[in-house]
Scaffold this motif. Structure first.
Motif, PDB file in Angstrom:
ATOM      1  N   GLY A 265       0.759  -1.202  -0.107  1.00 23.18           N
ATOM      2  CA  GLY A 265      -0.185   0.061   0.018  1.00 23.18           C
ATOM      3  C   GLY A 265       0.623   1.362  -0.063  1.00 23.18           C
ATOM      4  N   GLN A 266       2.061   1.163  -0.383  1.00 23.39           N
ATOM      5  CA  GLN A 266       2.866   2.520  -0.254  1.00 23.39           C
ATOM      6  C   GLN A 266       2.939   3.311  -1.684  1.00 23.39           C
ATOM      7  OE1 GLN A 266       7.084   1.838   0.505  1.00 23.39           O
ATOM      8  NE2 GLN A 266       6.409  -0.012   2.130  1.00 23.39           N
ATOM      9  N   THR A 267       3.142   4.684  -1.403  1.00 24.13           N
ATOM     10  CA  THR A 267       3.050   5.416  -2.528  1.00 24.13           C
ATOM     11  C   THR A 267       4.687   5.669  -2.490  1.00 24.13           C
ATOM     12  OG1 THR A 267       1.029   6.540  -2.167  1.00 24.13           O
ATOM     13  CG2 THR A 267       2.681   7.802  -3.384  1.00 24.13           C
ATOM     14  N   ILE A 268       5.356   5.283  -3.585  1.00 23.68           N
ATOM     15  CA  ILE A 268       6.831   5.241  -4.047  1.00 23.68           C
ATOM     16  C   ILE A 268       6.959   6.554  -4.548  1.00 23.68           C
ATOM     17  CG2 ILE A 268       8.556   3.785  -4.686  1.00 23.68           C
ATOM     18  CD1 ILE A 268       6.907   1.545  -4.276  1.00 23.68           C
ATOM     19  N   VAL A 269       7.910   7.312  -4.279  1.00 23.16           N
ATOM     20  CA  VAL A 269       8.227   8.628  -4.877  1.00 23.16           C
ATOM     21  C   VAL A 269       9.876   8.770  -4.409  1.00 23.16           C
ATOM     22  CG1 VAL A 269       6.328   9.700  -5.233  1.00 23.16           C
ATOM     23  CG2 VAL A 269       7.434  10.322  -3.347  1.00 23.16           C
ATOM     24  N   GLY A 270      10.593   9.315  -5.296  1.00 21.82           N
ATOM     25  CA  GLY A 270      12.073   9.687  -4.839  1.00 21.82           C
ATOM     26  C   GLY A 270      12.043  10.666  -4.140  1.00 21.82           C
ATOM     27  N   PRO A 271      13.171  10.993  -3.372  1.00 15.51           N
ATOM     28  CA  PRO A 271      13.483  11.988  -2.087  1.00 15.51           C
ATOM     29  C   PRO A 271      13.646  13.374  -2.861  1.00 15.51           C
ATOM     30  CG  PRO A 271      15.472  11.102  -2.745  1.00 15.51           C
ATOM     31  CD  PRO A 271      14.486  10.249  -3.480  1.00 15.51           C
ATOM     32  N   ILE A 272      13.455  14.504  -2.182  1.00 10.12           N
ATOM     33  CA  ILE A 272      13.479  15.712  -2.777  1.00 10.12           C
ATOM     34  C   ILE A 272      14.369  16.481  -1.806  1.00 10.12           C
ATOM     35  CG2 ILE A 272      11.072  15.718  -3.668  1.00 10.12           C
ATOM     36  CD1 ILE A 272      10.102  17.363  -1.180  1.00 10.12           C
ATOM     37  N   LEU A 273      14.800  17.752  -2.374  1.00 12.23           N
ATOM     38  CA  LEU A 273      15.578  18.643  -1.825  1.00 12.23           C
ATOM     39  C   LEU A 273      14.724  19.912  -1.439  1.00 12.23           C
ATOM     40  CD1 LEU A 273      18.543  19.214  -4.465  1.00 12.23           C
ATOM     41  CD2 LEU A 273      18.744  18.447  -2.170  1.00 12.23           C
ATOM     42  N   GLY A 274      13.662  20.007  -2.005  1.00  6.32           N
ATOM     43  CA  GLY A 274      12.786  21.281  -1.651  1.00  6.32           C
ATOM     44  C   GLY A 274      13.011  22.499  -2.459  1.00  6.32           C
ATOM     45  N   VAL A 275      13.242  22.357  -3.568  1.00  7.12           N
ATOM     46  CA  VAL A 275      13.450  23.353  -4.590  1.00  7.12           C
ATOM     47  C   VAL A 275      12.894  23.136  -5.901  1.00  7.12           C
ATOM     48  CG1 VAL A 275      15.940  23.852  -3.658  1.00  7.12           C
ATOM     49  CG2 VAL A 275      15.514  22.307  -5.502  1.00  7.12           C
ATOM     50  N   SER A 276      12.276  24.389  -6.505  1.00  2.16           N
ATOM     51  CA  SER A 276      11.787  24.470  -7.867  1.00  2.16           C
ATOM     52  C   SER A 276      12.950  24.819  -8.832  1.00  2.16           C
ATOM     53  CB  SER A 276      10.635  25.559  -8.006  1.00  2.16           C
ATOM     54  OG  SER A 276       9.523  24.752  -7.086  1.00  2.16           O
ATOM     55  N   LEU A 277      13.152  24.024  -9.910  1.00  2.00           N
ATOM     56  CA  LEU A 277      14.152  24.314 -10.851  1.00  2.00           C
ATOM     57  C   LEU A 277      13.789  24.943 -11.973  1.00  2.00           C
ATOM     58  CD1 LEU A 277      16.017  20.973 -10.516  1.00  2.00           C
ATOM     59  CD2 LEU A 277      16.495  23.031  -9.476  1.00  2.00           C
ATOM     60  N   ALA A 278      14.650  26.044 -12.627  1.00  2.00           N
ATOM     61  CA  ALA A 278      14.237  26.806 -13.756  1.00  2.00           C
ATOM     62  C   ALA A 278      13.838  25.628 -14.992  1.00  2.00           C
ATOM     63  CB  ALA A 278      15.504  27.463 -14.264  1.00  2.00           C
ATOM     64  N   ALA A 300      22.262  23.142 -12.575  1.00  2.00           N
ATOM     65  CA  ALA A 300      21.005  23.235 -12.293  1.00  2.00           C
ATOM     66  C   ALA A 300      20.589  24.452 -11.572  1.00  2.00           C
ATOM     67  CB  ALA A 300      20.407  21.973 -11.297  1.00  2.00           C
ATOM     68  N   LEU A 301      19.669  25.327 -12.139  1.00  2.00           N
ATOM     69  CA  LEU A 301      19.300  26.718 -11.909  1.00  2.00           C
ATOM     70  C   LEU A 301      18.228  26.716 -10.715  1.00  2.00           C
ATOM     71  CD1 LEU A 301      19.639  29.808 -11.549  1.00  2.00           C
ATOM     72  CD2 LEU A 301      18.150  29.848 -13.557  1.00  2.00           C
ATOM     73  N   ILE A 302      18.423  27.146  -9.447  1.00  2.00           N
ATOM     74  CA  ILE A 302      17.244  27.201  -8.482  1.00  2.00           C
ATOM     75  C   ILE A 302      16.285  28.549  -8.718  1.00  2.00           C
ATOM     76  CG2 ILE A 302      16.579  27.075  -6.119  1.00  2.00           C
ATOM     77  CD1 ILE A 302      19.315  25.352  -5.675  1.00  2.00           C
ATOM     78  N   SER A 303      15.232  28.048  -8.954  1.00  3.37           N
ATOM     79  CA  SER A 303      14.174  29.185  -8.954  1.00  3.37           C
ATOM     80  C   SER A 303      13.689  29.808  -7.682  1.00  3.37           C
ATOM     81  CB  SER A 303      13.263  29.149 -10.188  1.00  3.37           C
ATOM     82  OG  SER A 303      12.396  30.112 -10.245  1.00  3.37           O
ATOM     83  N   GLN A 304      13.032  28.712  -6.992  1.00  4.36           N
ATOM     84  CA  GLN A 304      12.538  29.115  -5.665  1.00  4.36           C
ATOM     85  C   GLN A 304      12.855  27.927  -4.609  1.00  4.36           C
ATOM     86  OE1 GLN A 304       8.343  29.610  -7.345  1.00  4.36           O
ATOM     87  NE2 GLN A 304       8.576  31.362  -5.816  1.00  4.36           N
ATOM     88  N   VAL A 305      12.885  28.111  -3.317  1.00  8.03           N
ATOM     89  CA  VAL A 305      13.280  27.257  -2.458  1.00  8.03           C
ATOM     90  C   VAL A 305      11.976  27.038  -1.595  1.00  8.03           C
ATOM     91  CG1 VAL A 305      14.691  26.706  -0.452  1.00  8.03           C
ATOM     92  CG2 VAL A 305      15.701  27.765  -2.264  1.00  8.03           C
ATOM     93  N   THR A 306      11.428  25.855  -1.265  1.00  9.16           N
ATOM     94  CA  THR A 306      10.242  25.670  -0.503  1.00  9.16           C
ATOM     95  C   THR A 306      10.640  26.020   0.915  1.00  9.16           C
ATOM     96  OG1 THR A 306       9.526  23.895  -1.691  1.00  9.16           O
ATOM     97  CG2 THR A 306       8.576  24.024   0.154  1.00  9.16           C
ATOM     98  N   PRO A 307       9.752  26.975   1.585  1.00 10.77           N
ATOM     99  CA  PRO A 307      10.116  27.247   2.995  1.00 10.77           C
ATOM    100  C   PRO A 307      10.095  26.010   4.000  1.00 10.77           C
ATOM    101  CG  PRO A 307       8.558  28.388   2.160  1.00 10.77           C
ATOM    102  CD  PRO A 307       8.557  27.524   1.215  1.00 10.77           C
ATOM    103  N   ASN A 308      10.951  26.025   4.876  1.00 11.87           N
ATOM    104  CA  ASN A 308      11.078  24.846   5.942  1.00 11.87           C
ATOM    105  C   ASN A 308      11.593  23.278   5.417  1.00 11.87           C
ATOM    106  OD1 ASN A 308      10.111  26.694   8.052  1.00 11.87           O
ATOM    107  ND2 ASN A 308       8.100  26.355   7.381  1.00 11.87           N
ATOM    108  N   THR A 389       5.817  19.557  -6.935  1.00  8.81           N
ATOM    109  CA  THR A 389       7.018  20.310  -7.722  1.00  8.81           C
ATOM    110  C   THR A 389       8.119  20.602  -7.224  1.00  8.81           C
ATOM    111  OG1 THR A 389       6.025  22.368  -6.993  1.00  8.81           O
ATOM    112  CG2 THR A 389       4.955  21.801  -8.737  1.00  8.81           C
ATOM    113  N   GLY A 390       8.322  19.992  -5.876  1.00 10.21           N
ATOM    114  CA  GLY A 390       9.889  20.076  -5.479  1.00 10.21           C
ATOM    115  C   GLY A 390      10.780  19.083  -6.244  1.00 10.21           C
ATOM    116  N   ARG A 391      11.962  19.368  -6.043  1.00  5.48           N
ATOM    117  CA  ARG A 391      12.896  18.423  -6.637  1.00  5.48           C
ATOM    118  C   ARG A 391      13.769  18.299  -5.618  1.00  5.48           C
ATOM    119  NH1 ARG A 391       9.355  18.340  -9.634  1.00  5.48           N
ATOM    120  NH2 ARG A 391       9.241  18.658 -12.012  1.00  5.48           N
TER     121      ARG A 391
END
Length: 391
Positions: A265-278, A300-308, A389-391
């Motif tokens: 029953g798992q939802t399998i996704v890769g890990p994230i840094l918490g950034v949005s890339l250009a 890899a150009l970082i456009s935005q960083v997710t808070p926390n 949308t986080g990467r």
């Protein structure tokens, strides 16, 4: 003219020699049915057996069309659910079946049709792997004799030229079969909701919309892949992509490795840094733009960083200058990741592919170009989210 005479004239034109011929012409002899060549019969047998294991899946999801009436007293014919369809196949005797994630994504109801039954069954989503475009469903209320799991093959060691058989429902044409060969094995294609490059099997067996989630078999009827996508131009009349002899399947070894987690029953996704890339590569920019914003030629150009997020906690910076581009708004002036754990990162795709093979909780070292200066940051990867949308 009397009707009888008209009929006589017509018969005369149909058979001008009828008066002179008193006996009918001998019938053309029909050749007796002959057995198929052994190789062809073997393919027929494989397909005949395997089609009993294939599912035709219809997915219902809330309509995106706004209804005409806002009052619940009135029925709006346009407010019906959106419908889509795909394929799948049984993998065990408990009624579990593999399909593509994009077949079941957002669905509120799944209906399943089997080749050997006139009944329509419902199904539930058990586990999903959005980054791999895989999902496991369980068909409800199916008689045990109709659950016929397909044998799993081995996608490691496939050879270009060996036979492939693709099963599914192209354009809703249920329980169709096409044959071809393995066209290439060293292919990577954007896969899943984040379009992360992954290994795929290329085949020229015709695959079309509706084949998604169906099995790709070898000549013995063992599953070697899960049909997922095609590379083709848009259809001239319909605008829907058509098969051009370049189809791709997710290697079955990938699905088999994920199967225990999906069944749990798992939802399998890769890990994230918490950034949005250009959404473009730095090589796409002009020299003037790179100079103006102090950008390197690769990274890899970082456009935005997710808070926390992990990146925010590590002091990674996003852009501050918002610009409009042909692919949407982007913030410039942020950090550019040029390496991770010492491995060079030349594009956003490189970063996604690297993170895809890491685990949540793992600590990584980022090498960053910050306005022309090199800095490093230690980041602990977080579990991914769906859809995110986080990467």
């Amino acid at each position: 003219m009397p009707k009888a005479f008209v009929l006589t004239v017509l018969l005369a034109f149909a058979s001008p020699l009828g008066a002179a011929q008193t006996t009918p012409a001998p019938a053309t002899p029909v050749a007796p049915a002959t057995a198929l060549p052994a190789a062809e019969q073997a393919t027929v047998n494989v397909i005949e057996r395997a089609l009993s294991s294939v599912l035709y899946i219809e997915a219902s999801s809330p309509s995106q069309t706004q209804g005409t009436f806002s009052s619940p007293l009135f029925a709006d014919p346009r407010s019906q659910d959106d419908q889509s369809s795909g394929s799948g196949f049984f993998v065990n005797a408990q009624g579990f079946a593999l399909t593509n994630y994009h077949v079941v994504e957002g669905a509120t109801r799944l209906s399943v049709t089997l080749r050997d039954s006139n009944q329509t069954f419902t199904a539930r989503v058990v586990g999903t792997a959005p980054d791999y475009d895989l999902a496991l469903i369980q068909v409800q209320g199916v008689p045990a004799n109709l659950i016929r799991p397909l044998p799993m093959g081995n996608s490691t060691g496939l050879r270009v030229g060996q036979t492939t058989i693709a099963l599914g429902a192209p354009f809703g044409l249920q329980f169709s079969a096409t044959t071809g060969i393995v066209s290439a094995i060293e292919r990577t294609i954007p896969t899943g909701i984040r379009g992360i490059a992954q290994n795929a099997i290329q085949t020229d067996a015709a695959i079309n919309p509706g084949n998604s989630g169906g099995p790709l078999l070898d000549s013995s009827g063992r599953v070697i892949g899960v049909n997922t996508t095609i590379l083709s131009p848009s259809g001239a009349a319909t605008g829907v992509g058509q098969s051009a002899g370049v189809g791709f399947a997710i290697p079955i070894n990938v699905a088999a490795n994920l199967l225990p987690r999906l069944q749990a029953g798992q939802t399998i996704v890769g890990p994230i840094l918490g950034v949005s890339l250009a959404p473009f590569d730095l090589t796409d920019l002009t020299e003037q733009a790179r100079t103006q914003y102090r950008l390197p030629r690769a990274g890899a150009l970082i456009s935005q960083v997710t808070p926390n997020s992990p990146a925010a906690q590590a002091g990674v910076r996003g852009g501050t200058t918002r610009i409009q581009t042909p692919v949407g708004p982007v913030f410039l002036g942020g950090d550019v990741i040029t390496a991770i754990n010492g491995q060079a990162i030349e594009s956003a795709a490189d970063l996604r592919e690297y993170l895809f093979n890491r685990q949540a909780g793992e600590r990584v070292t980022l090498t960053i170009n910050r306005a022309g200066q090199t800095v490093t940051a230690q980041v602990t990867l977080a579990p991914g989210t769906v859809p995110g949308t986080g990467r």
